[in-house]
Motif scaffolding. Structure first.
Motif, PDB file in Angstrom:
ATOM      1  N   ALA A  37     -15.299 -24.229  20.538  1.00  0.00           N
ATOM      2  CA  ALA A  37     -16.069 -23.017  20.270  1.00  0.00           C
ATOM      3  C   ALA A  37     -15.626 -21.873  21.179  1.00  0.00           C
ATOM      4  CB  ALA A  37     -17.560 -23.292  20.465  1.00  0.00           C
ATOM      5  N   VAL A  38     -15.399 -22.201  22.458  1.00  0.00           N
ATOM      6  CA  VAL A  38     -14.957 -21.176  23.398  1.00  0.00           C
ATOM      7  C   VAL A  38     -13.558 -20.686  23.041  1.00  0.00           C
ATOM      8  CG1 VAL A  38     -14.362 -20.722  25.811  1.00  0.00           C
ATOM      9  CG2 VAL A  38     -16.428 -21.991  25.265  1.00  0.00           C
ATOM     10  N   ALA A  39     -12.682 -21.619  22.606  1.00  0.00           N
ATOM     11  CA  ALA A  39     -11.326 -21.226  22.205  1.00  0.00           C
ATOM     12  C   ALA A  39     -11.362 -20.271  21.021  1.00  0.00           C
ATOM     13  CB  ALA A  39     -10.508 -22.473  21.862  1.00  0.00           C
ATOM     14  N   THR A  40     -12.232 -20.554  20.060  1.00  0.00           N
ATOM     15  CA  THR A  40     -12.377 -19.661  18.898  1.00  0.00           C
ATOM     16  C   THR A  40     -12.876 -18.291  19.332  1.00  0.00           C
ATOM     17  OG1 THR A  40     -12.827 -21.525  17.423  1.00  0.00           O
ATOM     18  CG2 THR A  40     -13.535 -19.344  16.680  1.00  0.00           C
ATOM     19  N   GLN A  41     -13.902 -18.279  20.192  1.00  0.00           N
ATOM     20  CA  GLN A  41     -14.438 -17.016  20.681  1.00  0.00           C
ATOM     21  C   GLN A  41     -13.394 -16.251  21.492  1.00  0.00           C
ATOM     22  OE1 GLN A  41     -17.878 -17.441  23.183  1.00  0.00           O
ATOM     23  NE2 GLN A  41     -18.308 -15.263  23.251  1.00  0.00           N
ATOM     24  N   PHE A  42     -12.675 -16.981  22.324  1.00  0.00           N
ATOM     25  CA  PHE A  42     -11.629 -16.374  23.156  1.00  0.00           C
ATOM     26  C   PHE A  42     -10.545 -15.730  22.283  1.00  0.00           C
ATOM     27  CE2 PHE A  42      -7.618 -16.520  25.445  1.00  0.00           C
ATOM     28  CZ  PHE A  42      -7.957 -16.064  26.716  1.00  0.00           C
ATOM     29  N   ASN A  44     -10.854 -14.718  19.207  1.00  0.00           N
ATOM     30  CA  ASN A  44     -11.410 -13.560  18.514  1.00  0.00           C
ATOM     31  C   ASN A  44     -11.406 -12.329  19.425  1.00  0.00           C
ATOM     32  OD1 ASN A  44     -11.889 -14.885  16.079  1.00  0.00           O
ATOM     33  ND2 ASN A  44     -13.951 -15.515  16.668  1.00  0.00           N
ATOM     34  N   GLN A  45     -11.646 -12.547  20.708  1.00  0.00           N
ATOM     35  CA  GLN A  45     -11.567 -11.445  21.669  1.00  0.00           C
ATOM     36  C   GLN A  45     -10.129 -10.953  21.802  1.00  0.00           C
ATOM     37  OE1 GLN A  45     -13.348 -13.194  25.160  1.00  0.00           O
ATOM     38  NE2 GLN A  45     -15.427 -12.696  24.515  1.00  0.00           N
ATOM     39  N   GLN A  46      -9.172 -11.898  21.765  1.00  0.00           N
ATOM     40  CA  GLN A  46      -7.763 -11.504  21.794  1.00  0.00           C
ATOM     41  C   GLN A  46      -7.407 -10.681  20.556  1.00  0.00           C
ATOM     42  OE1 GLN A  46      -5.096 -14.369  24.494  1.00  0.00           O
ATOM     43  NE2 GLN A  46      -5.238 -15.063  22.394  1.00  0.00           N
ATOM     44  N   LEU A  49      -8.339  -7.160  21.042  1.00  0.00           N
ATOM     45  CA  LEU A  49      -7.380  -6.479  21.902  1.00  0.00           C
ATOM     46  C   LEU A  49      -6.125  -6.100  21.124  1.00  0.00           C
ATOM     47  CD1 LEU A  49      -7.623  -8.683  25.144  1.00  0.00           C
ATOM     48  CD2 LEU A  49      -8.523  -6.366  24.830  1.00  0.00           C
ATOM     49  N   ALA A  50      -5.635  -7.028  20.303  1.00  0.00           N
ATOM     50  CA  ALA A  50      -4.432  -6.763  19.510  1.00  0.00           C
ATOM     51  C   ALA A  50      -4.669  -5.629  18.519  1.00  0.00           C
ATOM     52  CB  ALA A  50      -3.996  -8.035  18.778  1.00  0.00           C
ATOM     53  N   GLN A  51      -5.811  -5.650  17.851  1.00  0.00           N
ATOM     54  CA  GLN A  51      -6.126  -4.609  16.876  1.00  0.00           C
ATOM     55  C   GLN A  51      -6.295  -3.252  17.549  1.00  0.00           C
ATOM     56  OE1 GLN A  51      -9.577  -6.476  15.104  1.00  0.00           O
ATOM     57  NE2 GLN A  51      -8.404  -7.225  13.344  1.00  0.00           N
ATOM     58  N   GLY A 262      -4.812 -11.935  12.398  1.00  0.00           N
ATOM     59  CA  GLY A 262      -5.376 -13.270  12.463  1.00  0.00           C
ATOM     60  C   GLY A 262      -5.245 -13.899  13.824  1.00  0.00           C
ATOM     61  N   THR A 263      -5.659 -15.154  13.902  1.00  0.00           N
ATOM     62  CA  THR A 263      -5.571 -15.940  15.128  1.00  0.00           C
ATOM     63  C   THR A 263      -4.979 -17.298  14.806  1.00  0.00           C
ATOM     64  OG1 THR A 263      -7.813 -16.851  14.861  1.00  0.00           O
ATOM     65  CG2 THR A 263      -7.602 -14.801  16.120  1.00  0.00           C
ATOM     66  N   ASP A 264      -4.378 -17.932  15.816  1.00  0.00           N
ATOM     67  CA  ASP A 264      -3.768 -19.242  15.603  1.00  0.00           C
ATOM     68  C   ASP A 264      -3.427 -19.833  16.964  1.00  0.00           C
ATOM     69  OD1 ASP A 264      -2.377 -21.456  14.292  1.00  0.00           O
ATOM     70  OD2 ASP A 264      -2.142 -20.087  12.591  1.00  0.00           O
TER      71      ASP A 264
END
Length: 326
Positions: A37-42, A44-46, A49-51, A262-264
């Motif tokens: 859960a923290v990795a997903t939240q982290f 999403n925060q990244q 920053l990218a956007q 996106g995220t990955d």
């Protein structure tokens, strides 16, 4: 009749071990769930920053394009290409209108001849050269719109066949009088300026960083300067050929170079000073200028997440170990 009783202490120990085992299992499950859960939240925060960085770069370059386009409508700019006028004085005035956002201005006539630059020392050795075959001049003349070149890669490194990364961008705005093409007003800027303003301030986790690729899949920004100008699909393999980079290559090819956000996660062979098989989280967002697509990536090792989660779980884990050994 005499009854047989089970020894009390082994029973107590057995029940205690079962309880502790259950607590440990619950704790491990909770830890793993929390980590995900923290990795997903982290991540999403990244992504945010990218956007944010991508939108900032788009707006920055868009403002320069808009300013250059407006300047081409000025009569004094059009007169520069009709002869009888000293272009340096006018270019000096135009240069100031950009407020320090560009490093130089260049003026090309309708045949693609570079006739003047400002400041003079910027590209003085280029003055008088023929750029008629350049794609930006042909495209700007055909479309009537400003054209932005990719990051210029020029020259050779000493004692090497590898091209040197100079990190220059050229925005070429066509100059027309009615429907007659007169030439090009070119605005040059050092990409390091974009880095300093929009990418270098990025802070993700304890040791995260950034990189950006252009539409050809070449690194045009990277927290590790050794990667600048290199092909993103081969540079990792060249540094550490022992690992497979299939996942990050797929992310770049199918997502980033197609202008998606996106995220990955993926596997790398290093992160800053650390070496070895390192799991990384990545968030990416496109920078779209006309038909060109660049992509900003914000990355951090997965260990940045586990450090945060473990910090909150270590007291509970310590209590369980104390219970187990007392």
């Amino acid at each position: 009749m005499k009854r047989n009783h089970l020894p009390l202490m082994p029973v107590i120990w057995g029940v205690t071990c079962l309880i502790i085992g259950g607590l440990v299992a619950i704790g491990l499950h909770g830890y793993n769930s929390t980590e995900k859960a923290v990795a997903t939240q982290f991540n999403n925060q990244q992504l945010m920053l990218a956007q944010q960085a991508a939108r900032g770069i788009e707006n920055f370059l868009g403002e320069i394009r808009a300013t250059a386009t407006l300047l081409t409508y000025l009569p004094e700019v059009q007169k520069l290409l009709q002869g009888g006028v000293n272009p340096e004085e006018t270019l000096r005035s135009l240069y100031k209108s950009f407020g320090g956002k560009v490093n130089f201005l260049r003026l090309e006539d309708r045949q693609g001849m570079l006739i003047s630059v400002y400041p003079p020392e910027a590209l003085q050795e280029e003055v008088g050269k023929d750029f008629s075959s350049s794609s930006y001049l042909q495209q700007a003349r055909r479309t009537g719109k400003p054209v932005m070149t990719d990051l210029l890669l020029k020259g050779r490194r000493k004692n090497s066949d590898e091209q040197q990364f100079l990190g220059s961008i050229l925005i070429a705005a066509p100059i027309f009088r009615s429907s007659e093409f007169l030439g090009i007003l070119g605005c040059g800027l050092d990409f390091e300026q974009v880095n300093e303003q929009y990418l270098n301030p990025i802070r993700s986790g304890f040791s995260g960083g950034f990189w950006m690729i252009n539409q050809e899949g070449r690194f045009i920004a990277h927290y590790d300067p050794e990667f600048l100008g290199k092909n993103a699909f081969t540079a990792r393999k060249e540094r550490d050929p022992r690992l497979s980079y299939e996942r990050i290559d797929q992310i770049m090819r199918e997502m980033m170079l197609r202008g998606k956000s996106g995220t990955d996660e993926y596997i790398s062979g290093w992160h800053r000073g650390e070496r070895g098989k390192i799991k990384k989280l990545i968030a990416y967002a496109p920078v779209q200028i006309d038909e060109q697509i660049w992509s900003v990536a914000v990355v951090a090792p997965y260990s940045d997440v586990t450090q945060v989660v473990w910090a909150s779980f270590k007291n509970s884990a310590l209590l369980l170990f104390i219970m187990a050994y007392t």
